[in-house]
Scaffold this active site. Structure first.
Site, PDB file in Angstrom:
ATOM      1  N   SER A 135      34.066  59.542 -47.080  1.00 31.68           N
ATOM      2  CA  SER A 135      34.248  60.972 -47.372  1.00 31.68           C
ATOM      3  C   SER A 135      33.076  61.500 -48.190  1.00 31.68           C
ATOM      4  O   SER A 135      32.530  60.792 -49.026  1.00 31.68           O
ATOM      5  CB  SER A 135      35.542  61.220 -48.143  1.00 31.68           C
ATOM      6  OG  SER A 135      35.634  62.615 -48.439  1.00 31.68           O
ATOM      7  N   GLY A 137      30.976  64.205 -46.548  1.00 29.79           N
ATOM      8  CA  GLY A 137      30.094  64.978 -45.681  1.00 29.79           C
ATOM      9  C   GLY A 137      28.673  64.436 -45.737  1.00 29.79           C
ATOM     10  O   GLY A 137      28.430  63.327 -46.231  1.00 29.79           O
ATOM     11  N   LYS A 200      42.279  57.654 -46.024  1.00 31.59           N
ATOM     12  CA  LYS A 200      41.324  58.743 -45.745  1.00 31.59           C
ATOM     13  C   LYS A 200      42.015  59.887 -44.993  1.00 31.59           C
ATOM     14  O   LYS A 200      41.732  61.066 -45.224  1.00 31.59           O
ATOM     15  CB  LYS A 200      40.138  58.203 -44.928  1.00 31.59           C
ATOM     16  CG  LYS A 200      39.175  59.283 -44.409  1.00 31.59           C
ATOM     17  CD  LYS A 200      38.523  60.036 -45.545  1.00 31.59           C
ATOM     18  CE  LYS A 200      37.467  61.062 -45.222  1.00 31.59           C
ATOM     19  NZ  LYS A 200      37.344  61.752 -44.024  1.00 31.59           N
ATOM     20  N   HIS A 203      43.795  61.792 -47.529  1.00 31.15           N
ATOM     21  CA  HIS A 203      42.759  62.550 -48.259  1.00 31.15           C
ATOM     22  C   HIS A 203      42.463  63.847 -47.506  1.00 31.15           C
ATOM     23  O   HIS A 203      42.400  64.927 -48.092  1.00 31.15           O
ATOM     24  CB  HIS A 203      41.492  61.686 -48.378  1.00 31.15           C
ATOM     25  CG  HIS A 203      40.248  62.453 -48.752  1.00 31.15           C
ATOM     26  ND1 HIS A 203      39.562  63.243 -47.848  1.00 31.15           N
ATOM     27  CD2 HIS A 203      39.577  62.573 -49.918  1.00 31.15           C
ATOM     28  CE1 HIS A 203      38.528  63.810 -48.444  1.00 31.15           C
ATOM     29  NE2 HIS A 203      38.513  63.419 -49.700  1.00 31.15           N
ATOM     30  N   ASN A 204      42.290  63.736 -46.203  1.00 38.58           N
ATOM     31  CA  ASN A 204      41.961  64.934 -45.424  1.00 38.58           C
ATOM     32  C   ASN A 204      43.131  65.907 -45.369  1.00 38.58           C
ATOM     33  O   ASN A 204      42.933  67.122 -45.381  1.00 38.58           O
ATOM     34  CB  ASN A 204      41.522  64.548 -44.007  1.00 38.58           C
ATOM     35  CG  ASN A 204      40.070  64.115 -43.983  1.00 38.58           C
ATOM     36  OD1 ASN A 204      39.543  63.630 -44.985  1.00 38.58           O
ATOM     37  ND2 ASN A 204      39.415  64.278 -42.851  1.00 38.58           N
ATOM     38  N   GLU A 207      42.951  67.653 -48.450  1.00 40.80           N
ATOM     39  CA  GLU A 207      41.779  68.558 -48.336  1.00 40.80           C
ATOM     40  C   GLU A 207      42.167  69.855 -47.608  1.00 40.80           C
ATOM     41  O   GLU A 207      41.840  70.953 -48.066  1.00 40.80           O
ATOM     42  CB  GLU A 207      40.685  67.802 -47.570  1.00 40.80           C
ATOM     43  CG  GLU A 207      39.465  68.597 -47.172  1.00 40.80           C
ATOM     44  CD  GLU A 207      38.540  67.760 -46.269  1.00 40.80           C
ATOM     45  OE1 GLU A 207      38.113  66.664 -46.676  1.00 40.80           O
ATOM     46  OE2 GLU A 207      38.258  68.201 -45.135  1.00 40.80           O
TER      47      GLU A 207
HETATM   48  C1  6PG Z   1      35.239  64.294 -45.617  1.00 39.17           C
HETATM   49  C2  6PG Z   1      35.704  65.342 -44.648  1.00 39.17           C
HETATM   50  C3  6PG Z   1      35.235  64.995 -43.287  1.00 39.17           C
HETATM   51  C4  6PG Z   1      35.219  66.189 -42.335  1.00 39.17           C
HETATM   52  C5  6PG Z   1      36.566  66.554 -41.834  1.00 39.17           C
HETATM   53  C6  6PG Z   1      36.658  67.999 -41.467  1.00 39.17           C
HETATM   54  O1  6PG Z   1      36.093  63.739 -46.289  1.00 39.17           O
HETATM   55  O2  6PG Z   1      34.033  64.063 -45.695  1.00 39.17           O
HETATM   56  O3  6PG Z   1      37.091  65.424 -44.654  1.00 39.17           O
HETATM   57  O4  6PG Z   1      35.986  63.915 -42.856  1.00 39.17           O
HETATM   58  O5  6PG Z   1      34.573  67.255 -42.910  1.00 39.17           O
HETATM   59  O6  6PG Z   1      36.778  65.783 -40.701  1.00 39.17           O
HETATM   60  O7  6PG Z   1      37.819  68.139 -40.797  1.00 39.17           O
HETATM   61  P1  6PG Z   1      38.215  69.407 -39.964  1.00 39.17           P
HETATM   62  O8  6PG Z   1      37.112  69.655 -38.969  1.00 39.17           O
HETATM   63  O9  6PG Z   1      39.480  69.004 -39.309  1.00 39.17           O
HETATM   64  O10 6PG Z   1      38.336  70.528 -40.937  1.00 39.17           O
END
Ligand code: 6PG
Length: 497
Positions: A135, A137, A200, A203-204, A207
């Site tokens: 995680s 980006g 993870k 986590h998302n 998020e």
């Molecule tokens: C991370 C993000 C990464 C990504 C997501 C975006 O932890 O670095 O969560 O995994 O940015 O996949 O997800 P969406 O496109 O579904 O918003």
């Protein structure tokens, strides 16, 4: 020839950034991608790095045989390819090219955790399959991501030094430090295969909800308090100095204070209000429904994205569903802002409580023995949901690893007690003014349901018994005793079932 410590297959945004991060930390890396342009780009950037002292060497491979020939044994190969069948097809190609039984393949993509479990089974005895969810980006991968590893323990022994070197780090207070500073790494072995990708995924899910909460506050400030984007951004900047300090708050403040380079309008106002999604939030919501471990705010965040994408229906709705709502003119702005701040803090806490409860349910079911203090620790830096209050969550789980619900931790009981009026006032204002807050209000309903010793499910269970003879238990007997009331008979009697 100097051999590489690790190979990265897939040199897209994430793979290239992880490879450069490894080079930064002095590891030798082989890079391969089916796209020649990606290979060239990675090589160019690696060469620029190589001019500095202490950086690792980069080998650009043009096929998998070259990848295998370039590595020290046992060979360690990380995959940064799109989630899905492609992961297996690359692994199968590596086996065909001569990868051996004790060698390691690491899936660093956003794979579905059940796929990771299946892969572990499939490749047992053929190679050491390992997974590491990443995680943070592009910037995180390049300068310090959070790494959630799981699978073969021996594979972890090989990759641990590399993962700990490239991960984000925190100081003794739990605050992020720079890429080349000493600190506690945000990389951890979380359990058997699947556990890392599962954590993870949650986590998302968090998020998604965290982002939605911030968006709802922005919406209210803009629509009801009539605040321009720039002013909202400044308020977010101030909030980011306190308990709400987080990466998502920080970037939201910056976005709101950015102008569109074409029209000079606030950038956020030229972006079409349709949210996309790749699916990890949906997976979390589905898993929550399947397990009966409620994460309603995460699900609401997924629904909110779906409803945002129905733009044409909303355009029609805006003209068809006009109705009187409470005018915002009488609202005291400073008071409303204070309430929004409290609502955001409490709702965020409720979301984390939902996410950790979901992980607890799955940890028991899958016998993963997840360590929640450790998970909160590695989320303190590098990842997208990094936030100052993850230190408080870490402390809460350190004090009581068996905590039934995060909201029961003494510190959070007090925080919510002191702030809940603002949360309730915000939800009430949302209803009265007609500016939707699906996530903030669902977070409050979750919290209030958690406080209800008696829910109206007594009536619900009686309804089920009425039309479907689905039976009920009595409050004055053991729950295992099940009964049915003969609803359609002249005389209603209770029968055992
Ligand atoms: C991370 C993000 C990464 C990504 C997501 C975006 O932890 O670095 O969560 O995994 O940015 O996949 O997800 P969406 O496109 O579904 O918003």
């Amino acid at each position: 020839m100097t051999r590489s410590n690790i190979a990265m297959i897939g040199l897209g945004v994430m793979g290239k950034s992880l490879a450069l991060n490894l080079l930064d930390q002095g590891f030798n890396v082989t890079g391969f991608d089916i796209s020649e342009a990606h290979r060239e780009r990675a090589e160019t950037e690696a060469k620029q790095l190589a001019q500095q002292v202490g950086k690792g060497g980069f080998v650009k491979a043009t096929d998998l045989n070259q990848v295998l020939d370039s590595l020290v044994k046992p060979r360690v190969i990380a995959l940064s390819v799109p989630a899905g069948n492609i992961v297996e097809s690359v692994i199968d190609d590596l086996l065909e090219a001569g990868l051996e039984q004790d060698e390691i393949v690491i899936d660093t993509g956003n794979s579905l955790w059940t796929d990771t479990e299946d892969r572990e089974q499939k490749y047992q005895g053929k190679l050491r399959f390992f997974s590491t969810a990443v995680s943070g980006g592009e910037v995180g991968a390049r300068t310090g991501p959070a790494l959630m590893a799981s699978g073969d323990r021996q594979a972890w022994n090989y990759v641990q030094p590399m993962w700990e070197a490239i991960a984000a780090k925190v100081d003794s207070k739990g605050l992020p430090v720079g890429q080349f500073e000493q600190g506690e790494p945000c990389a951890a072995y979380l359990g058997p295969a699947g556990a890392g990708h599962y954590v993870k995924m949650v986590h998302n899910g968090i998020e998604y909800a965290d982002m939605q909460l911030i968006c709802e506050v922005y919406h209210f400030m803009s629509e009801v308090l009539d605040m321009p984007a720039l002013e909202i951004g400044r308020v977010f900047d101030t909030w980011n100095q306190g308990v709400l300090n987080s990466y998502l708050m920080e970037i939201s403040a910056e976005i709101l204070q950015t102008s569109d380079p074409i029209t000079s309008k606030p950038f956020v106002e030229v972006v079409l209000d349709k949210a996309g999604q790749k699916g990890t939030g949906l997976w979390t919501a589905v898993n929550s429904l399947q397990q009966g471990a409620p994460a309603p705010t995460i699900a609401q965040a997924v629904f909110a994205r779906a409803q945002s994408s129905q733009k044409s229906t909303r355009v029609l709705g805006a003209s068809r569903l006009k109705m009187h709502v409470q005018p915002s003119s009488g609202m005291n702005k400073e008071e409303a802002l204070g309430e929004l701040h409290e609502a955001l803090y409490c709702a965020k806490l409720s979301v984390y409580a939902q996410g950790f409860d979901l992980m607890k349910t799955m940890s028991v079911k899958e016998e993963w023995d997840l360590d929640f203090a450790h998970i909160a620790k590695i989320w303190r830096a590098g990842c997208i949901i990094r936030a100052v209050f993850l230190q408080d969550i870490t402390s809460a789980y350190q004090a009581d690893p068996q905590l039934e619900n995060l909201l029961f931790a003494q510190r959070f009981v007090e925080e919510v007690h002191n702030r809940s009026f603002g949360w309730r006032a915000t939800v009430a204002n949302s209803a009265l003014t007609g500016v939707p807050m699906p996530a903030i209000s669902s977070a409050l309903s979750y919290f209030d349901s958690l406080r209800c010793e008696v829910l109206p499910a007594n009536l619900l269970q009686a309804q089920r018994d009425y039309f479907g003879a689905h039976s009920y238990s009595r409050i004055d007997e053991e729950e295992v005793n099940k009964y049915h009331l003969t609803w359609s008979a002249d005389e209603r009697i209770q029968v055992s079932v």
